[in-house]
Design a protein around this motif. Structure first.
Motif, PDB file in Angstrom:
ATOM      1  N   GLU A  20      -2.221   0.717   5.259  1.00  0.00           N
ATOM      2  CA  GLU A  20      -0.867   0.168   5.180  1.00  0.00           C
ATOM      3  C   GLU A  20      -0.886  -1.341   4.926  1.00  0.00           C
ATOM      4  O   GLU A  20      -0.050  -1.862   4.189  1.00  0.00           O
ATOM      5  CB  GLU A  20      -0.076   0.537   6.426  1.00  0.00           C
ATOM      6  CG  GLU A  20       0.217   2.027   6.474  1.00  0.00           C
ATOM      7  CD  GLU A  20       1.040   2.472   7.663  1.00  0.00           C
ATOM      8  OE1 GLU A  20       1.694   1.613   8.308  1.00  0.00           O
ATOM      9  OE2 GLU A  20       1.056   3.689   7.942  1.00  0.00           O
ATOM     10  N   VAL A  23      -1.671  -1.696   1.266  1.00  0.00           N
ATOM     11  CA  VAL A  23      -0.488  -1.367   0.461  1.00  0.00           C
ATOM     12  C   VAL A  23       0.422  -2.587   0.356  1.00  0.00           C
ATOM     13  O   VAL A  23       0.920  -2.908  -0.729  1.00  0.00           O
ATOM     14  CB  VAL A  23       0.275  -0.153   1.048  1.00  0.00           C
ATOM     15  CG1 VAL A  23       1.672  -0.048   0.455  1.00  0.00           C
ATOM     16  CG2 VAL A  23      -0.498   1.131   0.815  1.00  0.00           C
ATOM     17  N   ALA A  24       0.624  -3.274   1.467  1.00  0.00           N
ATOM     18  CA  ALA A  24       1.480  -4.465   1.446  1.00  0.00           C
ATOM     19  C   ALA A  24       0.920  -5.510   0.484  1.00  0.00           C
ATOM     20  O   ALA A  24       1.677  -6.174  -0.232  1.00  0.00           O
ATOM     21  CB  ALA A  24       1.607  -5.041   2.851  1.00  0.00           C
ATOM     22  N   LYS A  27       1.410  -4.013  -3.344  1.00  0.00           N
ATOM     23  CA  LYS A  27       2.749  -3.792  -3.906  1.00  0.00           C
ATOM     24  C   LYS A  27       3.137  -4.772  -5.014  1.00  0.00           C
ATOM     25  O   LYS A  27       3.658  -4.350  -6.047  1.00  0.00           O
ATOM     26  CB  LYS A  27       3.810  -3.813  -2.798  1.00  0.00           C
ATOM     27  CG  LYS A  27       3.956  -2.510  -2.086  1.00  0.00           C
ATOM     28  CD  LYS A  27       5.088  -2.590  -1.066  1.00  0.00           C
ATOM     29  CE  LYS A  27       5.285  -1.269  -0.371  1.00  0.00           C
ATOM     30  NZ  LYS A  27       6.388  -1.321   0.590  1.00  0.00           N
ATOM     31  N   THR A  31       4.778  -3.831  -8.810  1.00  0.00           N
ATOM     32  CA  THR A  31       6.168  -4.212  -9.063  1.00  0.00           C
ATOM     33  C   THR A  31       6.292  -5.193 -10.228  1.00  0.00           C
ATOM     34  O   THR A  31       7.355  -5.289 -10.833  1.00  0.00           O
ATOM     35  CB  THR A  31       6.842  -4.794  -7.810  1.00  0.00           C
ATOM     36  OG1 THR A  31       6.142  -5.970  -7.390  1.00  0.00           O
ATOM     37  CG2 THR A  31       6.869  -3.781  -6.670  1.00  0.00           C
ATOM     38  N   SER A  38      10.907   1.387  -9.362  1.00  0.00           N
ATOM     39  CA  SER A  38      10.927   1.387  -7.893  1.00  0.00           C
ATOM     40  C   SER A  38       9.677   2.044  -7.343  1.00  0.00           C
ATOM     41  O   SER A  38       8.992   2.801  -8.035  1.00  0.00           O
ATOM     42  CB  SER A  38      12.172   2.100  -7.362  1.00  0.00           C
ATOM     43  OG  SER A  38      12.127   3.477  -7.689  1.00  0.00           O
ATOM     44  N   LEU A  39       9.401   1.767  -6.074  1.00  0.00           N
ATOM     45  CA  LEU A  39       8.238   2.311  -5.370  1.00  0.00           C
ATOM     46  C   LEU A  39       8.637   2.687  -3.957  1.00  0.00           C
ATOM     47  O   LEU A  39       9.306   1.907  -3.270  1.00  0.00           O
ATOM     48  CB  LEU A  39       7.122   1.262  -5.310  1.00  0.00           C
ATOM     49  CG  LEU A  39       5.963   1.523  -4.347  1.00  0.00           C
ATOM     50  CD1 LEU A  39       5.107   2.677  -4.841  1.00  0.00           C
ATOM     51  CD2 LEU A  39       5.119   0.265  -4.187  1.00  0.00           C
ATOM     52  N   GLU A  40       8.230   3.879  -3.548  1.00  0.00           N
ATOM     53  CA  GLU A  40       8.387   4.305  -2.161  1.00  0.00           C
ATOM     54  C   GLU A  40       7.089   4.987  -1.738  1.00  0.00           C
ATOM     55  O   GLU A  40       6.546   5.797  -2.481  1.00  0.00           O
ATOM     56  CB  GLU A  40       9.540   5.294  -2.004  1.00  0.00           C
ATOM     57  CG  GLU A  40      10.905   4.701  -2.261  1.00  0.00           C
ATOM     58  CD  GLU A  40      11.999   5.725  -2.068  1.00  0.00           C
ATOM     59  OE1 GLU A  40      12.845   5.521  -1.182  1.00  0.00           O
ATOM     60  OE2 GLU A  40      11.991   6.726  -2.814  1.00  0.00           O
ATOM     61  N   LEU A  53       3.507   9.119  -2.290  1.00  0.00           N
ATOM     62  CA  LEU A  53       3.802   8.026  -3.201  1.00  0.00           C
ATOM     63  C   LEU A  53       4.787   8.503  -4.253  1.00  0.00           C
ATOM     64  O   LEU A  53       4.552   9.528  -4.905  1.00  0.00           O
ATOM     65  CB  LEU A  53       2.516   7.567  -3.906  1.00  0.00           C
ATOM     66  CG  LEU A  53       2.703   6.588  -5.058  1.00  0.00           C
ATOM     67  CD1 LEU A  53       2.840   5.173  -4.527  1.00  0.00           C
ATOM     68  CD2 LEU A  53       1.530   6.678  -6.027  1.00  0.00           C
ATOM     69  N   VAL A  55       6.808   6.671  -7.466  1.00  0.00           N
ATOM     70  CA  VAL A  55       7.059   5.476  -8.261  1.00  0.00           C
ATOM     71  C   VAL A  55       7.952   5.879  -9.429  1.00  0.00           C
ATOM     72  O   VAL A  55       7.660   6.857 -10.123  1.00  0.00           O
ATOM     73  CB  VAL A  55       5.758   4.847  -8.805  1.00  0.00           C
ATOM     74  CG1 VAL A  55       6.072   3.548  -9.542  1.00  0.00           C
ATOM     75  CG2 VAL A  55       4.764   4.596  -7.687  1.00  0.00           C
ATOM     76  N   TRP A  76      -5.316  -3.123  -7.890  1.00  0.00           N
ATOM     77  CA  TRP A  76      -4.692  -2.062  -7.077  1.00  0.00           C
ATOM     78  C   TRP A  76      -5.763  -1.068  -6.637  1.00  0.00           C
ATOM     79  O   TRP A  76      -5.860  -0.707  -5.471  1.00  0.00           O
ATOM     80  CB  TRP A  76      -3.609  -1.398  -7.921  1.00  0.00           C
ATOM     81  CG  TRP A  76      -2.992  -0.138  -7.411  1.00  0.00           C
ATOM     82  CD1 TRP A  76      -3.505   1.123  -7.516  1.00  0.00           C
ATOM     83  CD2 TRP A  76      -1.746   0.002  -6.714  1.00  0.00           C
ATOM     84  NE1 TRP A  76      -2.645   2.036  -6.959  1.00  0.00           N
ATOM     85  CE2 TRP A  76      -1.563   1.379  -6.453  1.00  0.00           C
ATOM     86  CE3 TRP A  76      -0.763  -0.892  -6.316  1.00  0.00           C
ATOM     87  CZ2 TRP A  76      -0.437   1.867  -5.796  1.00  0.00           C
ATOM     88  CZ3 TRP A  76       0.353  -0.396  -5.663  1.00  0.00           C
ATOM     89  CH2 TRP A  76       0.512   0.964  -5.408  1.00  0.00           C
TER      90      TRP A  76
END
Length: 97
Positions: A20, A23-24, A27, A31, A38-40, A53, A55, A76
């Motif tokens: 996590e 990921v931060a 991102k 982006t 968008s990304l979730e 994931l 996107v 990434w």
């Protein structure tokens, strides 16, 4: 027509917190990509489940031929791929019904 990139991210047990944090850090790389919308990323609700994931891209080519061929994707991959076992498979989906 926008597309959704879908992948289940099987993070090795015990690495969730480090994943996590990575990921931060990762991102901003995605982006900043042309065609990104968008990304979730969703946390699993039970142990041993994969992260989800989603996107949204303007087109598959924006993801596959743009982001995946870029230096941003190499960064990434260096940040995130070490957490996966096995490597995730990516699928694409079109417009909702």
């Amino acid at each position: 027509m926008a597309v959704i990139e879908h992948a289940l991210l099987p993070v090795r047990a015990g690495n969730e917190e480090a994943f996590e944090a990575a990921v931060a850090e990762a991102k901003p790389l995605i982006t900043a990509s042309p065609g990104f919308i968008s990304l979730e990323i969703f946390r699993p609700t039970a142990t041993r489940q994969a992260y989800l994931l989603l996107v949204k891209w303007r087109s598959i080519a924006d993801h596959r031929d743009g982001f995946r061929q870029s230096d941003r994707y190499r960064q990434w991959r260096a940040l995130l791929h070490r957490f996966y076992d096995p490597m995730p498979e990516v699928s694409y989906f079109g417009e909702p019904l």
